[in-house]
Design a protein around this motif. Structure first.
Motif, PDB file in Angstrom:
ATOM      1  N   PRO A   1     -33.839 -19.247  44.753  1.00  0.00           N
ATOM      2  CA  PRO A   1     -33.779 -18.638  43.413  1.00  0.00           C
ATOM      3  C   PRO A   1     -33.029 -17.317  43.333  1.00  0.00           C
ATOM      4  O   PRO A   1     -32.421 -17.023  42.308  1.00  0.00           O
ATOM      5  N   ALA A   2     -33.039 -16.497  44.383  1.00  0.00           N
ATOM      6  CA  ALA A   2     -32.369 -15.191  44.331  1.00  0.00           C
ATOM      7  C   ALA A   2     -30.906 -15.255  44.772  1.00  0.00           C
ATOM      8  O   ALA A   2     -30.196 -14.269  44.696  1.00  0.00           O
ATOM      9  N   ASP A   3     -30.445 -16.431  45.204  1.00  0.00           N
ATOM     10  CA  ASP A   3     -29.072 -16.601  45.682  1.00  0.00           C
ATOM     11  C   ASP A   3     -28.108 -16.567  44.495  1.00  0.00           C
ATOM     12  O   ASP A   3     -28.297 -17.298  43.514  1.00  0.00           O
ATOM     13  N   GLY A   4     -27.080 -15.756  44.578  1.00  0.00           N
ATOM     14  CA  GLY A   4     -26.117 -15.628  43.494  1.00  0.00           C
ATOM     15  C   GLY A   4     -25.349 -16.896  43.188  1.00  0.00           C
ATOM     16  O   GLY A   4     -24.732 -17.010  42.136  1.00  0.00           O
ATOM     17  N   ARG A   5     -25.401 -17.896  44.083  1.00  0.00           N
ATOM     18  CA  ARG A   5     -24.720 -19.176  43.844  1.00  0.00           C
ATOM     19  C   ARG A   5     -25.572 -20.149  43.031  1.00  0.00           C
ATOM     20  O   ARG A   5     -25.090 -21.189  42.602  1.00  0.00           O
ATOM     21  N   ARG A   6     -26.841 -19.807  42.839  1.00  0.00           N
ATOM     22  CA  ARG A   6     -27.776 -20.742  42.205  1.00  0.00           C
ATOM     23  C   ARG A   6     -27.260 -21.241  40.850  1.00  0.00           C
ATOM     24  O   ARG A   6     -27.251 -22.439  40.585  1.00  0.00           O
ATOM     25  N   SER A   7     -26.836 -20.344  39.979  1.00  0.00           N
ATOM     26  CA  SER A   7     -26.411 -20.757  38.639  1.00  0.00           C
ATOM     27  C   SER A   7     -25.165 -21.638  38.691  1.00  0.00           C
ATOM     28  O   SER A   7     -25.068 -22.635  37.964  1.00  0.00           O
TER      29      SER A   7
ATOM     30  N   GLN B   1     -44.852 -19.954  25.606  1.00  0.00           N
ATOM     31  CA  GLN B   1     -45.888 -19.095  26.191  1.00  0.00           C
ATOM     32  C   GLN B   1     -47.148 -19.911  26.407  1.00  0.00           C
ATOM     33  O   GLN B   1     -47.440 -20.778  25.591  1.00  0.00           O
ATOM     34  N   PRO B   2     -47.927 -19.732  27.440  1.00  0.00           N
ATOM     35  CA  PRO B   2     -47.782 -18.791  28.540  1.00  0.00           C
ATOM     36  C   PRO B   2     -46.977 -19.350  29.713  1.00  0.00           C
ATOM     37  O   PRO B   2     -46.859 -18.709  30.745  1.00  0.00           O
ATOM     38  N   ALA B   3     -46.404 -20.540  29.553  1.00  0.00           N
ATOM     39  CA  ALA B   3     -45.652 -21.163  30.652  1.00  0.00           C
ATOM     40  C   ALA B   3     -44.485 -20.288  31.109  1.00  0.00           C
ATOM     41  O   ALA B   3     -44.182 -20.233  32.305  1.00  0.00           O
ATOM     42  N   ALA B   4     -43.843 -19.590  30.181  1.00  0.00           N
ATOM     43  CA  ALA B   4     -42.699 -18.737  30.539  1.00  0.00           C
ATOM     44  C   ALA B   4     -43.144 -17.598  31.451  1.00  0.00           C
ATOM     45  O   ALA B   4     -42.470 -17.281  32.432  1.00  0.00           O
ATOM     46  N   ALA B   5     -44.277 -16.999  31.130  1.00  0.00           N
ATOM     47  CA  ALA B   5     -44.780 -15.902  31.965  1.00  0.00           C
ATOM     48  C   ALA B   5     -45.099 -16.405  33.371  1.00  0.00           C
ATOM     49  O   ALA B   5     -44.773 -15.754  34.360  1.00  0.00           O
ATOM     50  N   ALA B   6     -45.707 -17.578  33.449  1.00  0.00           N
ATOM     51  CA  ALA B   6     -46.035 -18.159  34.758  1.00  0.00           C
ATOM     52  C   ALA B   6     -44.757 -18.480  35.541  1.00  0.00           C
ATOM     53  O   ALA B   6     -44.692 -18.245  36.751  1.00  0.00           O
ATOM     54  N   MET B   7     -43.735 -18.992  34.849  1.00  0.00           N
ATOM     55  CA  MET B   7     -42.470 -19.320  35.504  1.00  0.00           C
ATOM     56  C   MET B   7     -41.814 -18.060  36.067  1.00  0.00           C
ATOM     57  O   MET B   7     -41.352 -18.041  37.207  1.00  0.00           O
ATOM     58  N   LEU B   8     -41.785 -16.990  35.276  1.00  0.00           N
ATOM     59  CA  LEU B   8     -41.164 -15.744  35.738  1.00  0.00           C
ATOM     60  C   LEU B   8     -41.956 -15.126  36.888  1.00  0.00           C
ATOM     61  O   LEU B   8     -41.370 -14.594  37.830  1.00  0.00           O
ATOM     62  N   LEU B   9     -43.279 -15.211  36.823  1.00  0.00           N
ATOM     63  CA  LEU B   9     -44.114 -14.693  37.909  1.00  0.00           C
ATOM     64  C   LEU B   9     -43.845 -15.483  39.195  1.00  0.00           C
ATOM     65  O   LEU B   9     -43.688 -14.893  40.269  1.00  0.00           O
ATOM     66  N   GLU B  10     -43.760 -16.807  39.077  1.00  0.00           N
ATOM     67  CA  GLU B  10     -43.472 -17.630  40.259  1.00  0.00           C
ATOM     68  C   GLU B  10     -42.106 -17.268  40.847  1.00  0.00           C
ATOM     69  O   GLU B  10     -41.955 -17.145  42.060  1.00  0.00           O
ATOM     70  N   LEU B  11     -41.111 -17.077  39.980  1.00  0.00           N
ATOM     71  CA  LEU B  11     -39.786 -16.670  40.459  1.00  0.00           C
ATOM     72  C   LEU B  11     -39.855 -15.329  41.179  1.00  0.00           C
ATOM     73  O   LEU B  11     -39.244 -15.147  42.230  1.00  0.00           O
ATOM     74  N   GLU B  12     -40.586 -14.388  40.609  1.00  0.00           N
ATOM     75  CA  GLU B  12     -40.737 -13.056  41.212  1.00  0.00           C
ATOM     76  C   GLU B  12     -41.376 -13.172  42.597  1.00  0.00           C
ATOM     77  O   GLU B  12     -40.937 -12.545  43.560  1.00  0.00           O
ATOM     78  N   LEU B  13     -42.404 -14.018  42.700  1.00  0.00           N
ATOM     79  CA  LEU B  13     -43.100 -14.181  43.984  1.00  0.00           C
ATOM     80  C   LEU B  13     -42.210 -14.873  45.020  1.00  0.00           C
ATOM     81  O   LEU B  13     -42.274 -14.554  46.201  1.00  0.00           O
TER      82      LEU B  13
ATOM     83  N   GLY C   1     -38.714 -15.018  44.985  1.00  0.00           N
ATOM     84  CA  GLY C   1     -37.434 -14.411  45.307  1.00  0.00           C
ATOM     85  C   GLY C   1     -37.259 -12.983  44.838  1.00  0.00           C
ATOM     86  O   GLY C   1     -36.145 -12.462  44.875  1.00  0.00           O
ATOM     87  N   GLY C   2     -38.339 -12.366  44.368  1.00  0.00           N
ATOM     88  CA  GLY C   2     -38.260 -10.977  43.929  1.00  0.00           C
ATOM     89  C   GLY C   2     -37.495 -10.822  42.626  1.00  0.00           C
ATOM     90  O   GLY C   2     -37.203 -11.787  41.913  1.00  0.00           O
ATOM     91  N   GLY C   3     -37.153  -9.581  42.334  1.00  0.00           N
ATOM     92  CA  GLY C   3     -36.448  -9.271  41.101  1.00  0.00           C
ATOM     93  C   GLY C   3     -35.095  -9.946  41.006  1.00  0.00           C
ATOM     94  O   GLY C   3     -34.640 -10.286  39.908  1.00  0.00           O
ATOM     95  N   GLU C   4     -34.437 -10.166  42.157  1.00  0.00           N
ATOM     96  CA  GLU C   4     -33.126 -10.836  42.146  1.00  0.00           C
ATOM     97  C   GLU C   4     -33.236 -12.255  41.594  1.00  0.00           C
ATOM     98  O   GLU C   4     -32.350 -12.716  40.881  1.00  0.00           O
ATOM     99  N   ALA C   5     -34.327 -12.953  41.935  1.00  0.00           N
ATOM    100  CA  ALA C   5     -34.512 -14.326  41.443  1.00  0.00           C
ATOM    101  C   ALA C   5     -34.687 -14.327  39.925  1.00  0.00           C
ATOM    102  O   ALA C   5     -34.131 -15.184  39.232  1.00  0.00           O
ATOM    103  N   VAL C   6     -35.447 -13.360  39.415  1.00  0.00           N
ATOM    104  CA  VAL C   6     -35.656 -13.275  37.963  1.00  0.00           C
ATOM    105  C   VAL C   6     -34.326 -12.942  37.277  1.00  0.00           C
ATOM    106  O   VAL C   6     -33.956 -13.566  36.277  1.00  0.00           O
ATOM    107  N   ARG C   7     -33.572 -11.998  37.823  1.00  0.00           N
ATOM    108  CA  ARG C   7     -32.266 -11.650  37.248  1.00  0.00           C
ATOM    109  C   ARG C   7     -31.305 -12.839  37.279  1.00  0.00           C
ATOM    110  O   ARG C   7     -30.572 -13.083  36.319  1.00  0.00           O
ATOM    111  N   GLU C   8     -31.308 -13.577  38.376  1.00  0.00           N
ATOM    112  CA  GLU C   8     -30.432 -14.748  38.479  1.00  0.00           C
ATOM    113  C   GLU C   8     -30.790 -15.773  37.401  1.00  0.00           C
ATOM    114  O   GLU C   8     -29.916 -16.344  36.757  1.00  0.00           O
ATOM    115  N   MET C   9     -32.085 -15.994  37.185  1.00  0.00           N
ATOM    116  CA  MET C   9     -32.506 -16.954  36.168  1.00  0.00           C
ATOM    117  C   MET C   9     -32.123 -16.466  34.769  1.00  0.00           C
ATOM    118  O   MET C   9     -31.656 -17.240  33.943  1.00  0.00           O
ATOM    119  N   LEU C  10     -32.314 -15.180  34.504  1.00  0.00           N
ATOM    120  CA  LEU C  10     -32.052 -14.645  33.162  1.00  0.00           C
ATOM    121  C   LEU C  10     -30.560 -14.437  32.882  1.00  0.00           C
ATOM    122  O   LEU C  10     -30.098 -14.707  31.771  1.00  0.00           O
TER     123      LEU C  10
END
Length: 183
Positions: free
Chosen positions: A31-37, A120-132, A134-143
């Motif tokens: 998820p945090a890999d810049g190639r993901r998207s 909601q609340p699925a989006a919050a759970a998805m972002l939390l899972e991404l954070e756990l 791959g950290g903030g980079e995974a959330v940024r990559e997704m967004l």
């Protein structure tokens, strides 16, 4: 999920009376890999790029796997898999990607990502899972990762990611075709 062992073919028992189903699971970048998207945009383009090789081809993402799935004639399943892998290898060697196709696929994927954030609340759970995972980079990559996707980045993804990830194939065969006692 369990680790993906790519390159092989596993035969499993499907539902009675159902068609045989060919399923190819291909690893996606973390998820945090810049190639993901770029890899996800490529995955989005695969049915179109395969040119009807597998009619009814469906695709989706399951965690860190891209899944391609199609009903096939049980007697031709091995041939269909070999043909699919050959076509994906040719795609990796010489990707034919127009800027318009890439942009259309990027926009479709972006719309799906943003719509998932509205639930909601699925989006919050998805972002939390991404954070756990791959950290903030995974959330940024997704967004925001899709904003930087270009035809060139998708071409690089095809040339560098696909050859390393042939996918794990699963063939679901109905009982009248596969006798589990002899599989």
């Amino acid at each position: 999920g369990p680790e993906l062992v790519e390159g092989g073919l596993e035969r499993r028992l499907g539902r009675p009376g159902a068609s045989a189903v060919l399923r190819l699971e291909v690893a996606l970048p973390p998820p945090a890999d810049g190639r993901r998207s770029a890899v996800e945009v490529l995955r989005e383009l695969v049915p179109e790029l395969l040119g009807g090789e597998l009619p009814g081809l469906r695709l989706r993402v399951e965690g860190d796997r891209g899944v391609l799935e199609a009903a096939v004639d049980a007697d031709l399943a091995d041939m269909r898999l070999a043909s699919l892998r050959g076509t994906l290898a040719r795609l990796a060697a010489a990707p034919q990607l127009s800027a318009e196709r890439v942009e259309t696929a990027r926009q479709r994927l972006e719309a799906r990502r943003w719509s998932r954030l509205e639930a909601q609340p699925a989006a919050a759970a998805m972002l939390l899972e991404l954070e756990l995972r791959g950290g903030g980079e995974a959330v940024r990559e997704m967004l925001f990762g899709l904003e930087g996707v270009t035809p060139e980045s998708v071409r690089r993804a095809a040339e560098t990611w696909l050859p390393l990830h042939p996918g794990a194939a699963v063939l679901l065969l109905p009982p009248q075709v596969l006798d589990p006692r002899f599989a």
